[in-house]
Design an enzyme around this catalytic site. Structure first.
Site, mmCIF file in Angstrom:
data_model
loop_
_atom_site.group_PDB
_atom_site.id
_atom_site.type_symbol
_atom_site.label_atom_id
_atom_site.label_comp_id
_atom_site.label_asym_id
_atom_site.label_seq_id
_atom_site.Cartn_x
_atom_site.Cartn_y
_atom_site.Cartn_z
ATOM 1 N N TYR A 116 -6.982 26.765 0.752
ATOM 2 C CA TYR A 116 -7.251 28.171 1.088
ATOM 3 C C TYR A 116 -8.705 28.305 1.537
ATOM 4 C CZ TYR A 116 -7.491 33.221 -0.118
ATOM 5 O OH TYR A 116 -7.647 34.577 -0.123
ATOM 6 N N ASP A 188 -4.045 24.831 -7.403
ATOM 7 C CA ASP A 188 -3.784 26.221 -7.028
ATOM 8 C C ASP A 188 -2.268 26.338 -6.880
ATOM 9 O OD1 ASP A 188 -3.333 28.627 -5.677
ATOM 10 O OD2 ASP A 188 -5.241 28.530 -4.602
ATOM 11 N N LYS A 213 -0.947 37.951 -6.080
ATOM 12 C CA LYS A 213 0.222 37.726 -5.233
ATOM 13 C C LYS A 213 1.516 38.038 -6.011
ATOM 14 C CE LYS A 213 -2.969 36.491 -2.339
ATOM 15 N NZ LYS A 213 -3.510 35.156 -2.207
HETATM 16 C C1 LIG Z 1 -4.890 34.801 -2.023
HETATM 17 C C2 LIG Z 1 -5.082 33.418 -2.493
HETATM 18 C C3 LIG Z 1 -6.087 33.113 -3.404
HETATM 19 C C4 LIG Z 1 -7.137 34.110 -3.841
HETATM 20 O O1 LIG Z 1 -6.663 35.178 -4.543
HETATM 21 P P1 LIG Z 1 -7.443 36.590 -4.556
HETATM 22 O O2 LIG Z 1 -6.860 37.279 -5.709
HETATM 23 O O3 LIG Z 1 -7.168 37.215 -3.227
HETATM 24 O O4 LIG Z 1 -8.911 36.289 -4.733
HETATM 25 C C5 LIG Z 1 -6.166 31.813 -3.881
HETATM 26 N N1 LIG Z 1 -5.313 30.869 -3.468
HETATM 27 C C6 LIG Z 1 -4.348 31.121 -2.572
HETATM 28 C C7 LIG Z 1 -3.441 30.021 -2.164
HETATM 29 C C8 LIG Z 1 -4.207 32.401 -2.044
HETATM 30 O O5 LIG Z 1 -3.271 32.642 -1.116
#
Ligand SMILES: *Cc1c(COP(=O)(O)O)cnc(C)c1O
Length: 398
Positions: A116, A188, A213
């Site tokens: 990311y 992640d 998300k």
């Molecule tokens: C959106 C996202 C993040 C970061 O999350 P936020 O809450 O927007 O800071 C981290 N990793 C991935 C894969 C993402 O899509």
């Protein structure tokens, strides 16, 4: 709510997790406990709390209240074998705290080239400034990661599937190589969530979620979490306390509320996104579909081996055209918003250009990429909308 949580199904787990009676006070979901000051009975009480471990005890607002503990505990329960979870005000804050808790000046970090973009920025910005070097690697490297591990390598970061292009990583092979050398692993896990990929059970030390998300699921809250394997939590917690990290009780409450339907939402995201991805594969305007559940996606065999389902986010490459033709497709869509983020109930379409964020691999899928977040709308409505979009794309190509 307690008992042998290793044996119940995920659908049951997301409903029951974290709902301890002493935190809910008898209502169903833990209510919002807002606090900065916590009041003590007397000086002796205050002194006692200052001396002892305050995990899951009211001490000061920054250390959380039952609202945050309940949500954090629920996330821990979704990762069998985990020790505990720390919450953050965003996914990026979670990634930063996890990396800062394991890295020191002079260390080297390995990071997939498909990470990311803000994660890359952290590595190339703050971490570099602190004297921590990052070596980017091909996300499909698998056991070959062993060749990149040097004297100073301290941690291996993973993101599977990767952002924008969805390469699936061989997490078990990378974890095995890391363990053989005493190196910490972080993943992640935002795309899969613990419901589709149990990271801790597979040996990952820190499983990171942008709860913004799928956990929140309604595009209205920023939240992040790091779930630590056994023996790994103390360092994460100490670093996070030193950084002053705290997720608000209100946001944590919304996270808890979102979590209760995540299993159901993910099932719908999975089925609709896969149906749409398969339909796109049949279209002449589409050069390639990058959805981990389809054989055309890099690392698909690993997806089939390791994941119990897909979520609703994937990309496809148009067959020819550029910015203007891609915009002709996206701009007229009725049911897809144009915006960042994903994991909410509503569909989104985004032009994405992964080549801007790569240093050791050169993604080329035949044409410009569109990333779709498939929401909870009717899949046939979304297909009809995309069909009109592809007509506009063809007309723009001329
Ligand atoms: C959106 C996202 C993040 C970061 O999350 P936020 O809450 O927007 O800071 C981290 N990793 C991935 C894969 C993402 O899509």
């Amino acid at each position: 709510m307690s008992g042998d949580n290793g044996k119940i199904a995920d659908a049951t787990r997301v409903v029951s997790a974290g709902r301890r009676k002493e935190w809910t006070g008898g209502v169903v979901n833990a209510p919002v406990w807002r606090a900065s000051t916590i009041l003590y009975d007397d000086v002796a009480h205050l002194r006692e709390y200052a001396r002892t471990d305050t995990h899951h005890r009211l001490f000061y607002g920054r250390r959380g209240t039952p609202t945050q503990w309940s949500f954090a505990d629920a996330l821990t329960e979704l990762e069998p074998g985990a020790e505990a979870t720390f919450l953050y005000p965003s996914g990026v804050a979670a990634i930063a705290a996890a990396l800062l808790s394991v890295l020191s000046p002079g260390d080297e970090l390995l990071m997939p080239d498909s990470a990311y973009d803000p994660t890359r920025s952290l590595a190339n910005g703050l971490l570099r400034r602190m004297g921590i070097a990052t070596r980017f690697y091909d996300p499909l490297i698998g056991a070959g990661i062993a060749d990149l591990i040097g004297e100073r390598t301290r941690a291996i970061f993973m993101e599977s599937p990767g952002s924008l292009t969805f390469e699936v990583q061989d997490v078990p092979a990378i974890v095995a190589a890391a363990r053989a050398r005493g190196i910490v692993t972080l993943l992640d896990n935002t795309w899969a969530t613990p419901l589709n990929f149990r990271a801790i059970e597979r040996g990952v030390d820190y499983s990171i979620l942008a709860c913004t998300k799928y956990v929140v699921g309604h595009s209205d809250v920023m939240l992040g979490s790091v779930t630590a394997a056994k023996g790994r939590f103390a360092r994460l917690r100490d670093t996070s306390f030193q950084l002053g990290q705290v997720a608000s009780p209100d946001d944590s409450w919304l996270g808890s509320r979102g979590l209760r339907t995540m299993h159901l939402r993910l099932e719908r995201h999975h089925h609709s996104a896969l149906a749409i991805a398969r339909w796109l594969e049949t279209r002449p305007e589409v050069a390639r579909v990058l959805h981990p559940a389809l054989p055309s996606c890099p690392g698909h065999a690993l997806f089939a081996r390791d994941f119990s389902g897909a979520s609703g986010l994937f990309s496809f490459a148009l067959d020819g055209g550029g910015e203007r033709e891609r915009a002709a497709l996206i701009d007229g869509l009725d049911h897809f918003g144009i915006g960042y983020s994903w994991g909410g109930f509503e569909s989104l379409a985004l032009p994405v250009d992964p080549e801007k964020y790569r240093s050791v691999t050169t993604p080329d899928f035949g044409g410009p990429l569109v990333r779709l977040q498939i929401g909870l709308e009717d899949a046939d409505d979304l297909i009809a909308d995309l069909e009109r979009g592809l007509d506009r794309f063809r007309a723009a190509l001329g």
